[in-house]
Design a protein around this motif. Structure first.
Motif, PDB file in Angstrom:
ATOM      1  N   ILE A  10       0.855  -1.192   0.000  1.00 49.13           N
ATOM      2  CA  ILE A  10       0.000   0.000   0.000  1.00 49.13           C
ATOM      3  C   ILE A  10       0.893   1.245   0.000  1.00 49.13           C
ATOM      4  O   ILE A  10       1.835   1.340   0.800  1.00 49.13           O
ATOM      5  N   GLY A  11       0.625   2.174  -0.895  1.00 50.31           N
ATOM      6  CA  GLY A  11       1.380   3.420  -0.940  1.00 50.31           C
ATOM      7  C   GLY A  11       2.743   3.309  -1.607  1.00 50.31           C
ATOM      8  O   GLY A  11       3.518   4.267  -1.612  1.00 50.31           O
ATOM      9  N   GLY A  13       3.481   3.262  -4.664  1.00 52.34           N
ATOM     10  CA  GLY A  13       3.589   4.113  -5.855  1.00 52.34           C
ATOM     11  C   GLY A  13       3.055   3.435  -7.112  1.00 52.34           C
ATOM     12  O   GLY A  13       3.345   3.872  -8.231  1.00 52.34           O
ATOM     13  N   LYS A  14       2.254   2.393  -6.952  1.00 54.24           N
ATOM     14  CA  LYS A  14       1.748   1.624  -8.109  1.00 54.24           C
ATOM     15  C   LYS A  14       0.874   2.486  -9.030  1.00 54.24           C
ATOM     16  O   LYS A  14       1.066   2.489 -10.240  1.00 54.24           O
ATOM     17  N   SER A  16       0.739   5.713  -9.230  1.00 56.78           N
ATOM     18  CA  SER A  16       1.547   6.790  -9.812  1.00 56.78           C
ATOM     19  C   SER A  16       2.385   6.264 -10.970  1.00 56.78           C
ATOM     20  O   SER A  16       2.420   6.857 -12.049  1.00 56.78           O
ATOM     21  N   LYS A 143       0.900  10.999   3.136  1.00 66.65           N
ATOM     22  CA  LYS A 143       0.869  12.013   2.064  1.00 66.65           C
ATOM     23  C   LYS A 143      -0.436  11.894   1.277  1.00 66.65           C
ATOM     24  O   LYS A 143      -1.062  12.895   0.948  1.00 66.65           O
ATOM     25  N   ARG A 144      -0.855  10.668   0.995  1.00 66.89           N
ATOM     26  CA  ARG A 144      -2.075  10.466   0.203  1.00 66.89           C
ATOM     27  C   ARG A 144      -3.312  10.832   1.011  1.00 66.89           C
ATOM     28  O   ARG A 144      -4.293  11.347   0.472  1.00 66.89           O
ATOM     29  N   GLY A 185      11.661   1.565  -4.548  1.00 69.86           N
ATOM     30  CA  GLY A 185      10.734   2.670  -4.277  1.00 69.86           C
ATOM     31  C   GLY A 185      11.188   3.590  -3.152  1.00 69.86           C
ATOM     32  O   GLY A 185      10.643   4.684  -2.980  1.00 69.86           O
ATOM     33  N   ASP A 189      12.388   8.781  -6.261  1.00 70.68           N
ATOM     34  CA  ASP A 189      11.179   9.592  -6.122  1.00 70.68           C
ATOM     35  C   ASP A 189      10.687   9.940  -7.528  1.00 70.68           C
ATOM     36  O   ASP A 189      10.980  11.014  -8.055  1.00 70.68           O
ATOM     37  N   MET A 191       7.940  10.741  -8.531  1.00 71.90           N
ATOM     38  CA  MET A 191       6.907  11.775  -8.595  1.00 71.90           C
ATOM     39  C   MET A 191       7.541  13.172  -8.709  1.00 71.90           C
ATOM     40  O   MET A 191       7.157  13.963  -9.556  1.00 71.90           O
TER      41      MET A 191
HETATM   42  N1  LIG Z   1       8.454   7.077  -5.797  1.00 73.28           N
HETATM   43  C1  LIG Z   1       7.737   7.977  -5.136  1.00 73.28           C
HETATM   44  N2  LIG Z   1       8.354   8.987  -4.524  1.00 73.28           N
HETATM   45  C2  LIG Z   1       7.670   9.902  -3.820  1.00 73.28           C
HETATM   46  N3  LIG Z   1       6.331   9.899  -3.653  1.00 73.28           N
HETATM   47  C3  LIG Z   1       5.651   8.919  -4.230  1.00 73.28           C
HETATM   48  C4  LIG Z   1       6.306   7.919  -5.007  1.00 73.28           C
HETATM   49  N4  LIG Z   1       5.372   7.053  -5.451  1.00 73.28           N
HETATM   50  C5  LIG Z   1       4.192   7.509  -4.984  1.00 73.28           C
HETATM   51  N5  LIG Z   1       4.357   8.622  -4.264  1.00 73.28           N
HETATM   52  C6  LIG Z   1       3.282   9.349  -3.551  1.00 73.28           C
HETATM   53  O1  LIG Z   1       2.831   8.455  -2.522  1.00 73.28           O
HETATM   54  C7  LIG Z   1       1.413   8.410  -2.454  1.00 73.28           C
HETATM   55  C8  LIG Z   1       0.907   7.011  -2.753  1.00 73.28           C
HETATM   56  O2  LIG Z   1       1.174   6.695  -4.106  1.00 73.28           O
HETATM   57  P1  LIG Z   1       0.206   5.751  -4.959  1.00 73.28           P
HETATM   58  O3  LIG Z   1       0.708   5.785  -6.361  1.00 73.28           O
HETATM   59  O4  LIG Z   1      -1.214   6.099  -4.697  1.00 73.28           O
HETATM   60  O5  LIG Z   1       0.549   4.319  -4.303  1.00 73.28           O
HETATM   61  P2  LIG Z   1      -0.166   2.905  -4.474  1.00 73.28           P
HETATM   62  O6  LIG Z   1      -0.985   2.948  -5.722  1.00 73.28           O
HETATM   63  O7  LIG Z   1       0.966   1.924  -4.552  1.00 73.28           O
HETATM   64  O8  LIG Z   1      -0.969   2.691  -3.240  1.00 73.28           O
HETATM   65  C9  LIG Z   1       0.911   9.470  -3.437  1.00 73.28           C
HETATM   66  O9  LIG Z   1       0.676  10.651  -2.708  1.00 73.28           O
HETATM   67  C10 LIG Z   1       2.075   9.636  -4.425  1.00 73.28           C
HETATM   68  O10 LIG Z   1       2.122  10.946  -4.940  1.00 73.28           O
END
Ligand SMILES: Nc1ncnc2c1ncn2[C@@H]1O[C@H](COP(=O)(O)OP(=O)(O)O)[C@@H](O)[C@H]1O
Ligand SMILES: Nc1nc2c(ncn2[C@H]2C[C@H](O)[C@@H](COP(=O)(O)O)O2)c(=O)[nH]1
Length: 228
Positions: A10-11, A13-14, A16, A143-144, A185, A189, A191
């Motif tokens: 979870i979280g 970055g999938k 993204s 953050k999310r 991950g 970063d 993002m």
């Molecule tokens: N490699 C990364 N570096 C920094 N922030 C990231 C990265 N990947 C995702 N995030 C941030 O972390 C949060 C969760 O990312 P998200 O893509 O929703 O994860 P998942 O789909 O794996 O649950 C979002 O706010 C996103 O902007």
């Protein structure tokens, strides 16, 4: 034509990376049903009562997505049916499912996987797994900002998330539906940093070339997308 499935905690970055990658390769993204998922908040409020229902909900949507993705053969999925049992087994191991629910779940999963075996394209072309540490995972969850995923909502989530992370290593080692690769991950970063994003994309493109899903001389800058 490629089907790429992403995996990770979870979280990680999938979602993204799904968006970045599908945009880069000119393929179609499939996102998990999260914000429109009516069972997810119920599950976090009462995990024991809703673990089975939530899993059937996710399994059903993942089955639809992988079938569509394998048929279209030009997709990126932000989590897939191959990861479904990891979640359910972990929840079952901590007493959130009865024996009857576990048996029913595995029979359903088995039937769905058998259905995929009958498709012309049976498997994805690549699994991209995003590894993250517990600290990164918690930072990204914060953050999310989904309220029911926060440690302040339920202190037992710390144990749940740590346990979830432990299930990923053996799951990744055992996964054999397609070639696979890992992304760091914690380190990248993708993002905020354009440089990191390009490093990650280059790693994925190199792997796609290695497994014969992109020509050796493929280059984004000269790639021409043909509109259907
Ligand atoms: N490699 C990364 N570096 C920094 N922030 C990231 C990265 N990947 C995702 N995030 C941030 O972390 C949060 C969760 O990312 P998200 O893509 O929703 O994860 P998942 O789909 O794996 O649950 C979002 O706010 C996103 O902007
Ligand atoms: N019990 C389960 N929960 C799941 C499953 N798949 C996702 N989830 C939860 C975890 C997060 O709260 C949310 C979205 O997941 P992301 O990794 O996309 O942030 O849904 C599951 O199969 N079982």
């Amino acid at each position: 034509m490629t089907v790429i499935v992403l995996s990770g905690p979870i979280g990680a970055g999938k979602s993204s990376l799904t968006s970045i990658l599908s945009d880069y390769l000119g393929t179609k993204p499939f996102y998990e049903s999260v914000d429109d998922n009516p069972v997810l908040p119920l599950f976090y409020a009462d995990p024991k009562k809703y673990a089975f229902l939530l899993q059937v909900y996710f399994l059903n949507t993942r089955f639809h997505s992988i079938k569509a993705a394998l048929s279209e053969d030009n997709n990126v999925l932000d989590r897939s049916i191959y990861e479904d049992a990891l979640f359910f087994q972990m929840n079952a191991d901590i007493g959130r499912a009865t024996k009857e629910e576990v048996d029913t779940y595995y029979e359903l999963l088995h039937n769905m996987m058998a259905e995929l075996e009958r498709m012309p394209k049976k498997n994805p072309d690549l699994l991209v797994h995003i590894n993250v540490s517990y600290d990164t995972m918690i930072r990204r969850i914060k953050k999310r900002g989904r309220p029911y995923e926060q440690l302040s909502y339920d202190a037992t989530l710390e144990d749940y998330y740590k346990r979830l992370l432990r299930y990923y290593k053996p799951w990744y080692e055992k996964y054999d539906y397609s070639p696979k690769m890992e992304i760091d991950g914690d380190k990248y970063d993708f993002m905020a940093s354009e440089e990191d994003r390009q490093i990650v994309l280059d790693q994925i493109v190199a792997k796609l070339k290695e497994v014969g899903k992109l020509p050796e001389d493929w280059d984004k800058s000269t790639d021409i997308q043909i509109e259907a």
